[in-house]
Design an enzyme around this catalytic site. Sequence first.
Site, PDB file in Angstrom:
ATOM      1  N   SER A  98      46.581  35.547  34.414  1.00 39.61           N
ATOM      2  CA  SER A  98      47.899  35.906  33.879  1.00 39.61           C
ATOM      3  C   SER A  98      48.686  36.677  34.944  1.00 39.61           C
ATOM      4  O   SER A  98      48.165  37.007  36.011  1.00 39.61           O
ATOM      5  CB  SER A  98      47.760  36.764  32.613  1.00 39.61           C
TER       6      SER A  98
ATOM      7  N   ASP B 198      33.275  38.117  35.309  1.00 39.44           N
ATOM      8  CA  ASP B 198      33.726  39.492  35.477  1.00 39.44           C
ATOM      9  C   ASP B 198      33.620  39.861  36.947  1.00 39.44           C
ATOM     10  O   ASP B 198      32.522  39.897  37.515  1.00 39.44           O
ATOM     11  CB  ASP B 198      32.861  40.416  34.627  1.00 39.44           C
TER      12      ASP B 198
ATOM     13  N   ASN C 230      43.848  40.657  43.624  1.00 39.85           N
ATOM     14  CA  ASN C 230      44.835  41.029  42.615  1.00 39.85           C
ATOM     15  C   ASN C 230      44.218  41.664  41.377  1.00 39.85           C
ATOM     16  O   ASN C 230      44.864  42.475  40.714  1.00 39.85           O
ATOM     17  CB  ASN C 230      45.636  39.788  42.196  1.00 39.85           C
TER      18      ASN C 230
ATOM     19  N   TYR D  84      43.917  55.626  37.489  1.00 46.26           N
ATOM     20  CA  TYR D  84      44.372  54.363  38.064  1.00 46.26           C
ATOM     21  C   TYR D  84      45.053  54.617  39.408  1.00 46.26           C
ATOM     22  O   TYR D  84      44.807  53.914  40.391  1.00 46.26           O
ATOM     23  CB  TYR D  84      45.331  53.685  37.092  1.00 46.26           C
TER      24      TYR D  84
ATOM     25  N   LYS E  25      44.058  53.232  43.127  1.00 44.93           N
ATOM     26  CA  LYS E  25      44.984  52.454  43.955  1.00 44.93           C
ATOM     27  C   LYS E  25      45.309  53.177  45.266  1.00 44.93           C
ATOM     28  O   LYS E  25      45.536  52.527  46.298  1.00 44.93           O
ATOM     29  CB  LYS E  25      46.261  52.155  43.171  1.00 44.93           C
TER      30      LYS E  25
END
Length: 277
Positions: free
Chosen positions: A16, A66, A93, A162, A166
């Site tokens: 997606s 996974d 990604n 998060y 990142k």
Amino acid sequence: MARFSNKVAIVTGSSSGIGRSTAVLLAKEGAKVTVTGRNPEKIRETVDEILKNGGKSEDVNIVIGDLTESECQAELVKSTLERFGKIDILVNNAGAAFADPSGKVGTESNLGLFDDMLKLNLRSVIELVQKCRPHLIASKGDIVNVSSIAAGPSPFVYYTYYGVAKAGLDQLTRCMSIEFIPFGVRVNSVSPGLISTGFLNAVGFPNDAVRKTEEYYASQRDCIPAGRTGKPEEIATLIAFLADKNSSAFIIGQSVVIDGGTSLALGMPSHDLSKVL
């Protein structure tokens, strides 16, 4: 000749959003693509989009699994080599933020969430790069990582863990770029702002909350000066640019921000998302 003719790409998290748009664009421009994700139905939708946009079924490889599991990563590399014989482009990604079921944010959130986010957003990238390394060196290929403006410099308290993961990915991009460039392999990353994908759904937002969040931030010029959220296709276009040596050969180790001006205005972190919702 299409831009990515005779190129082989692996796009993680391609069921997606940004991953799907990237896989579709690379295939449309001639690449053979391995798509991967946990949901077979969504991956099928990605393949359908590839075929609808001119891709060929024989040029698409599917791996369901996974990405945080070593077995899935090994199958990604093995099946791509068996099907296409090489790896030219690796797009890391796959990534996500997870909400604490208790509603806690920042460093009050459960530490298990921190471990999960590091495992998906950072460790899995390192492990997959290790497995792809000899093949990317052989092809003098390109790696594009998908980071986030949550990595900084502005703090997003709702996405602390998060953002930390990142930020680690951004540093990994810089370190790997120096490590790999003597072999002719470039490493770069993109840092999107708020993009209309399934990201907020994955965090735990219901559809109505996603709509409210996107509409609110888009209406606040100190949050998104462009006045709208981004589109997955726009991120895919940037990823393809960084994966194309003819376009970006001298760009090495950079994290290119694509956020409609959010990181310039610096207003988004000051808004209380709980009041918005």
